[in-house]
Design an enzyme around this catalytic site. Structure first.
Site, short mmCIF file in Angstrom:
data_model
loop_
_atom_site.label_atom_id
_atom_site.label_comp_id
_atom_site.label_asym_id
_atom_site.label_seq_id
_atom_site.Cartn_x
_atom_site.Cartn_y
_atom_site.Cartn_z
N ASP A 16 -4.79 3.97 -2.37
CA ASP A 16 -5.72 4.39 -1.40
C ASP A 16 -6.21 5.83 -1.60
OD1 ASP A 16 -6.16 2.12 0.39
OD2 ASP A 16 -4.17 2.71 1.02
N ASP A 51 -7.21 -5.89 4.23
CA ASP A 51 -6.54 -4.40 4.02
C ASP A 51 -6.67 -3.99 5.25
OD1 ASP A 51 -5.54 -2.09 3.22
OD2 ASP A 51 -7.03 -1.58 2.17
N GLY A 52 -5.42 -3.74 5.85
CA GLY A 52 -5.33 -3.03 7.20
C GLY A 52 -4.59 -3.72 8.28
N GLY A 53 -3.56 -3.26 8.77
CA GLY A 53 -2.73 -4.03 9.95
C GLY A 53 -2.46 -5.35 9.60
N SER A 92 0.72 -1.31 0.06
CA SER A 92 0.00 0.02 0.01
C SER A 92 0.87 1.33 -0.13
CB SER A 92 -0.98 0.01 1.25
OG SER A 92 -1.68 1.24 1.34
N GLY A 135 0.87 -1.90 4.06
CA GLY A 135 1.63 -0.70 4.07
C GLY A 135 2.76 -0.46 4.84
N GLY A 159 -9.28 4.90 6.25
CA GLY A 159 -8.89 6.37 6.60
C GLY A 159 -7.47 6.66 6.85
N PHE A 160 -6.99 5.54 7.61
CA PHE A 160 -5.60 5.90 7.93
C PHE A 160 -4.44 4.48 7.55
CE2 PHE A 160 -8.24 8.70 10.04
CZ PHE A 160 -7.73 9.92 9.76
N GLY A 161 -3.32 4.72 7.41
CA GLY A 161 -2.37 3.62 7.54
C GLY A 161 -1.93 3.41 8.85
N GLY A 162 -1.28 2.40 9.26
CA GLY A 162 -0.56 2.02 10.46
C GLY A 162 -1.57 1.81 11.59
N MET A 171 -12.06 5.19 -1.39
CA MET A 171 -12.73 5.35 -0.09
C MET A 171 -13.43 6.45 -0.24
SD MET A 171 -9.82 3.87 2.50
CE MET A 171 -8.70 3.78 0.91
N HIS A 229 -8.13 1.47 -4.55
CA HIS A 229 -9.19 1.34 -3.51
C HIS A 229 -9.74 2.98 -3.40
CE1 HIS A 229 -9.66 0.34 1.23
NE2 HIS A 229 -10.92 0.36 0.39
N HIS A 275 -1.06 -0.96 -4.32
CA HIS A 275 -2.52 -0.79 -3.72
C HIS A 275 -2.57 0.68 -3.50
CE1 HIS A 275 -6.19 -1.59 -1.50
NE2 HIS A 275 -5.54 -0.73 -0.69
N MET A 324 -8.93 9.00 -0.86
CA MET A 324 -9.86 9.10 0.15
C MET A 324 -10.26 10.57 0.10
SD MET A 324 -7.43 7.88 3.33
CE MET A 324 -6.55 6.27 3.24
N MET A 348 -11.95 -4.96 5.01
CA MET A 348 -11.20 -4.13 5.85
C MET A 348 -11.00 -4.47 7.08
SD MET A 348 -10.41 -1.70 3.84
CE MET A 348 -9.65 -0.64 4.70
C1 DX5 Z 1 -6.61 1.99 5.08
C2 DX5 Z 1 -6.21 1.80 3.84
C3 DX5 Z 1 -5.13 0.66 3.76
C4 DX5 Z 1 -3.71 1.14 4.41
C5 DX5 Z 1 -3.24 -0.06 5.04
O1 DX5 Z 1 -7.82 2.85 5.12
O2 DX5 Z 1 -7.18 1.46 2.87
O3 DX5 Z 1 -4.77 0.31 2.41
O4 DX5 Z 1 -2.81 1.91 3.73
O5 DX5 Z 1 -1.95 0.41 5.80
P1 DX5 Z 1 -1.62 -0.70 6.79
O6 DX5 Z 1 -1.11 -1.72 6.04
O7 DX5 Z 1 -0.33 0.24 7.58
O8 DX5 Z 1 -2.25 -0.68 7.94
ZN ZN Z 2 -6.68 0.43 1.01
#
Ligand code: DX5
Ligand code: ZN
Length: 235
Positions: free
Chosen positions: A48, A188-190, A21, A210, A155-158, A81, A79, A46, A50, A150
């Protein structure tokens, strides 16, 4: 890239796909980050998107996707959002999207949007938020190329992985098998080395990662390790 190559797990039970990501990449050295992913064993990029409305955060739009397409030697998994994604499907396709995922929660007429995506020439993905049950996709699963589960609130990475996603993967897999549909399951996510095997064992086909890749000491090696996992699957 021929389209059948993008979705080859349909054709035979082959290895899972890794989709780094870009949200977690260093945007001051984007060309280098793209080169790293191009050289790595990753399968997709990937991206994102937003809008600050469907999710609180704002990232980038088709103008940047078009520039990224020039740097990418692998398919773009876009993706969305965003609210009213049907207004932008063709624009993202023209910018270079190979897979376009829209959110179930953003589409009152999801059937129409899924077919709009396919008509644009892209593969159609549907993303569902952590609170959305997989059974809402039952009547549409045959038409969906990929479901993006999801595993954090978008909305956010990490963010921290929500463990309830694992039984959701199993439920979705059952639904897909029962319908004899060729749909891929993306998570997707974490996602990272700590949970990837459990996700794959439950039935995931595509792992989006990501921070676990881009913040790793050696991102290419992390991608290699994610790709090398050989899960014991019961299906
Ligand atoms: C969250 C995104 C994810 C995000 C994943 O809203 O859709 O794609 O970038 O990031 P990580 O892997 O750091 O959780
Ligand atoms: Zn995503």
């Amino acid at each position: 890239m021929p389209r059948e190559k993008i979705f080859s797990p349909y054709i035979c039970r082959m290895k899972h796909l890794i989709a780094p990501s870009i949200l977690a990449a260093d945007f001051t050295r984007l060309a280098e980050e793209f080169a790293m992913v191009n050289e790595s064993e990753a399968d997709w990029f990937h991206l994102d998107i937003m809008d600050g409305r469907f999710v609180p955060n704002i990232t980038f739009g088709m103008f940047i996707v078009k520039a990224m397409k020039k740097m990418a030697q692998k398919p773009l998994d876009v993706h969305l959002m965003i609210l009213e994604p049907e207004r932008y499907v063709e624009a993202f396709r023209e910018a270079g999207a190979d897979v376009i995922s829209v959110h179930y929660e953003a589409c009152p007429h999801l059937h129409r949007v899924v077919h709009q995506i396919r008509e644009s020439g892209a593969k159609a993905g549907v993303a569902i938020n952590p609170h959305t049950t997989v059974s809402v996709l039952e009547d549409l699963i045959q038409d969906i190329d990929q479901v993006c589960l999801m595993s954090v609130n978008p909305g956010f990475g990490g963010q921290k992985f929500i463990p309830r996603t694992i039984p959701k993967i199993r439920q979705l897999k059952e639904l897909i098998v029962a319908a004899n549909a060729p749909t891929l399951i993306e998570v997707d996510g974490g996602v990272g080395l700590q949970n990837a095997e459990a996700l794959l064992r439950a039935g995931a086909d595509v792992l989006v990662a990501g921070n676990s890749i881009f913040r790793a000491e050696d991102p290419m090696s992390t991608i290699r390790q994610l790709k090398a996992i050989e899960p014991v699957r019961s299906f």
